[in-house]
Design an enzyme around this catalytic site. Structure first.
Site, PDB file in Angstrom:
ATOM      1  N   SER A 118       2.222 -12.808  -3.003  1.00 33.67           N
ATOM      2  CA  SER A 118       2.877 -11.876  -2.081  1.00 33.67           C
ATOM      3  C   SER A 118       3.102 -12.642  -0.789  1.00 33.67           C
ATOM      4  CB  SER A 118       1.950 -10.685  -1.816  1.00 33.67           C
ATOM      5  OG  SER A 118       2.420  -9.904  -0.730  1.00 33.67           O
ATOM      6  N   TYR A 126      -6.707  -7.123  -0.685  1.00 37.37           N
ATOM      7  CA  TYR A 126      -5.403  -7.491  -1.231  1.00 37.37           C
ATOM      8  C   TYR A 126      -4.982  -8.863  -0.696  1.00 37.37           C
ATOM      9  CZ  TYR A 126      -0.533  -7.033  -2.727  1.00 37.37           C
ATOM     10  OH  TYR A 126       0.694  -7.236  -3.332  1.00 37.37           O
TER      11      TYR A 126
HETATM   12  N1  LIG Z   1       6.005  -4.073  -4.676  1.00 34.06           N
HETATM   13  C1  LIG Z   1       5.838  -4.885  -3.660  1.00 34.06           C
HETATM   14  O1  LIG Z   1       6.314  -4.621  -2.553  1.00 34.06           O
HETATM   15  C2  LIG Z   1       5.054  -6.162  -3.854  1.00 34.06           C
HETATM   16  C3  LIG Z   1       5.058  -7.101  -2.813  1.00 34.06           C
HETATM   17  C4  LIG Z   1       4.368  -8.283  -2.969  1.00 34.06           C
HETATM   18  C5  LIG Z   1       3.675  -8.537  -4.141  1.00 34.06           C
HETATM   19  N2  LIG Z   1       3.666  -7.613  -5.132  1.00 34.06           N
HETATM   20  C6  LIG Z   1       2.927  -7.939  -6.363  1.00 34.06           C
HETATM   21  O2  LIG Z   1       3.774  -7.787  -7.472  1.00 34.06           O
HETATM   22  C7  LIG Z   1       2.985  -7.591  -8.648  1.00 34.06           C
HETATM   23  C8  LIG Z   1       3.552  -6.463  -9.479  1.00 34.06           C
HETATM   24  O3  LIG Z   1       3.362  -5.243  -8.777  1.00 34.06           O
HETATM   25  P1  LIG Z   1       4.532  -4.155  -8.644  1.00 34.06           P
HETATM   26  O4  LIG Z   1       4.883  -4.077  -7.228  1.00 34.06           O
HETATM   27  O5  LIG Z   1       5.553  -4.382  -9.647  1.00 34.06           O
HETATM   28  O6  LIG Z   1       3.693  -2.815  -8.925  1.00 34.06           O
HETATM   29  P2  LIG Z   1       3.699  -1.818 -10.179  1.00 34.06           P
HETATM   30  O7  LIG Z   1       2.508  -0.940  -9.977  1.00 34.06           O
HETATM   31  O8  LIG Z   1       5.026  -1.182 -10.339  1.00 34.06           O
HETATM   32  O9  LIG Z   1       3.467  -2.791 -11.406  1.00 34.06           O
HETATM   33  C9  LIG Z   1       2.214  -3.384 -11.658  1.00 34.06           C
HETATM   34  C10 LIG Z   1       1.981  -3.415 -13.149  1.00 34.06           C
HETATM   35  O10 LIG Z   1       0.699  -4.027 -13.405  1.00 34.06           O
HETATM   36  C11 LIG Z   1       0.015  -3.229 -14.355  1.00 34.06           C
HETATM   37  N3  LIG Z   1      -1.435  -3.383 -14.212  1.00 34.06           N
HETATM   38  C12 LIG Z   1      -2.237  -2.879 -13.246  1.00 34.06           C
HETATM   39  N4  LIG Z   1      -3.524  -3.212 -13.476  1.00 34.06           N
HETATM   40  C13 LIG Z   1      -3.523  -3.943 -14.618  1.00 34.06           C
HETATM   41  C14 LIG Z   1      -4.555  -4.573 -15.367  1.00 34.06           C
HETATM   42  N5  LIG Z   1      -5.855  -4.496 -15.000  1.00 34.06           N
HETATM   43  N6  LIG Z   1      -4.215  -5.252 -16.483  1.00 34.06           N
HETATM   44  C15 LIG Z   1      -2.905  -5.317 -16.884  1.00 34.06           C
HETATM   45  N7  LIG Z   1      -1.892  -4.736 -16.221  1.00 34.06           N
HETATM   46  C16 LIG Z   1      -2.208  -4.062 -15.095  1.00 34.06           C
HETATM   47  C17 LIG Z   1       0.484  -1.809 -14.071  1.00 34.06           C
HETATM   48  O11 LIG Z   1       0.269  -0.933 -15.176  1.00 34.06           O
HETATM   49  C18 LIG Z   1       1.938  -2.016 -13.748  1.00 34.06           C
HETATM   50  O12 LIG Z   1       2.762  -1.942 -14.896  1.00 34.06           O
HETATM   51  C19 LIG Z   1       1.562  -7.375  -8.150  1.00 34.06           C
HETATM   52  O13 LIG Z   1       0.807  -8.563  -8.319  1.00 34.06           O
HETATM   53  C20 LIG Z   1       1.755  -7.056  -6.681  1.00 34.06           C
HETATM   54  O14 LIG Z   1       0.617  -7.371  -5.923  1.00 34.06           O
HETATM   55  C21 LIG Z   1       4.334  -6.436  -5.018  1.00 34.06           C
END
Ligand SMILES: NC(=O)c1ccc[n+]([C@@H]2O[C@H](COP(=O)([O-])OP(=O)(O)OC[C@H]3O[C@@H](n4cnc5c(N)ncnc54)[C@H](O)[C@@H]3O)[C@@H](O)[C@H]2O)c1
Length: 283
Positions: A143, A155
């Site tokens: 991130s 986080y």
């Molecule tokens: N959305 C944002 O603004 C943002 C910004 C920076 C980084 N991220 C990172 O992007 C990545 C994806 O997140 P997202 O934003 O798509 O959120 P999201 O919640 O839409 O997707 C996350 C996915 O991970 C799965 N998950 C959660 N815990 C799990 C586990 N223990 N084992 C297997 N799968 C698991 C969830 O079921 C979900 O499908 C994460 O690492 C998050 O930290 C997101």
């Protein structure tokens, strides 16, 4: 990796958000994709949606914070597709809580999924990518919170860890034919703010957390608005595909946070500046 068509990818957190965006972009480039997720219903829906576009994809349920489940998911991937070339360690949760509100369980959950899940992904899949000798790519989702710390929460700590791991592995794995990229998204329109939906029971807090109020509540509401109006995860998927093809060390989604990262570098330079002319005693 220039020729993606016909290769196989394993994408964690593939059932929604950024993971689904990456799985979609790779599948459209002719990659066979094993989507891995903890959430069965969302996973089934994602796989069915991609198959409807004739993509060669499959799904496997696993909790990335459990190494044995990742090993089983790797076996399922080999059974389905033979080899693995691309590993996307993307599953992550927006857990933690600010100073004064954090709990042991929230640290364990956030570290378990966001950091240990990535470490174990590399440990389990690295040798599988190495063994076929065709080369490969690892993409770890961190991130911008892995490069700047607005607060000392779990986080950010895990995301700094993912950046450190990725930068180090990039050097170590290059001679083995494996490129390593770290994805540092800004605000992306996903369900990250509702991460609690997938919090395993073993990471449950003993006592219900106090409802956020005041500054903390405003911070959460602002976060939700920024995420809800954030960048399309399918665009992020396209960037990641390009990053894999070009072996980009860092994959950013936008430049919003560049000045804040620059300010951090400036503060670090200033720290060196304070002692640069001094001669430290040794021996
Ligand atoms: N959305 C944002 O603004 C943002 C910004 C920076 C980084 N991220 C990172 O992007 C990545 C994806 O997140 P997202 O934003 O798509 O959120 P999201 O919640 O839409 O997707 C996350 C996915 O991970 C799965 N998950 C959660 N815990 C799990 C586990 N223990 N084992 C297997 N799968 C698991 C969830 O079921 C979900 O499908 C994460 O690492 C998050 O930290 C997101």
């Amino acid at each position: 990796m220039k020729d993606l068509a016909g290769k196989t990818a394993f994408v964690t957190g593939g059932a929604s958000g950024i993971g689904l965006g990456i799985a979609t972009a790779l599948a459209q480039a002719g990659v066979k994709v094993m989507l891995c997720d903890i959430e069965q219903a969302a996973l089934d829906e994602a796989v069915a949606g991609l198959r409807a576009t004739n993509a060669d994809v499959a799904g496997v349920v696993a909790d990335v914070s459990l190494k044995d489940q990742l090993r089983e998911a790797a076996e399922a991937t080999l059974d389905a597709y033979g080899d693995v070339h691309i590993l996307v360690n993307n599953a992550g949760v927006g857990g933690g809580g600010a100073y004064g509100a954090w709990t042991d369980a929230s640290w364990d959950w956030t570290i378990g999924v966001n950091l240990m899940g990535v470490i174990w992904g590399v440990e389990v899949f690295g040798p599988l990518i190495e063994r076929h000798g065709q080369g490969g790519q690892i993409v770890n989702t961190a991130s911008v919170a892995g490069l700047l710390s607005g607060s000392g929460n779990a986080y950010n700590v895990t995301k700094y860890g993912v950046v450190a791991l990725s930068e180090g592995l990039r050097v170590e794995l290059a001679p083995r034919g494996i490129g390593v990229s770290v994805l540092c998204p800004g605000f992306i329109r996903t369900r990250i703010v509702d991460s609690g939906r997938n919090r395993p029971d073993r990471f449950a807090d003993d006592q219900p957390a106090a409802a956020p109020a005041g500054e903390r509540l405003a911070w959460i509401e602002n976060l939700r608005t920024r995420v809800d109006t954030g960048i399309d995860p399918r665009y992020v998927g396209e960037l990641v595909r390009e990053g894999i093809e070009g072996d980009w060390p860092y994959i950013f989604t936008d430049a919003e946070f560049e000045p804040i990262v620059e300010a951090r570098f400036a503060a670090i330079r200033e720290g060196f500046g304070r002692i640069r002319d001094r001669v430290p005693p040794t021996g």
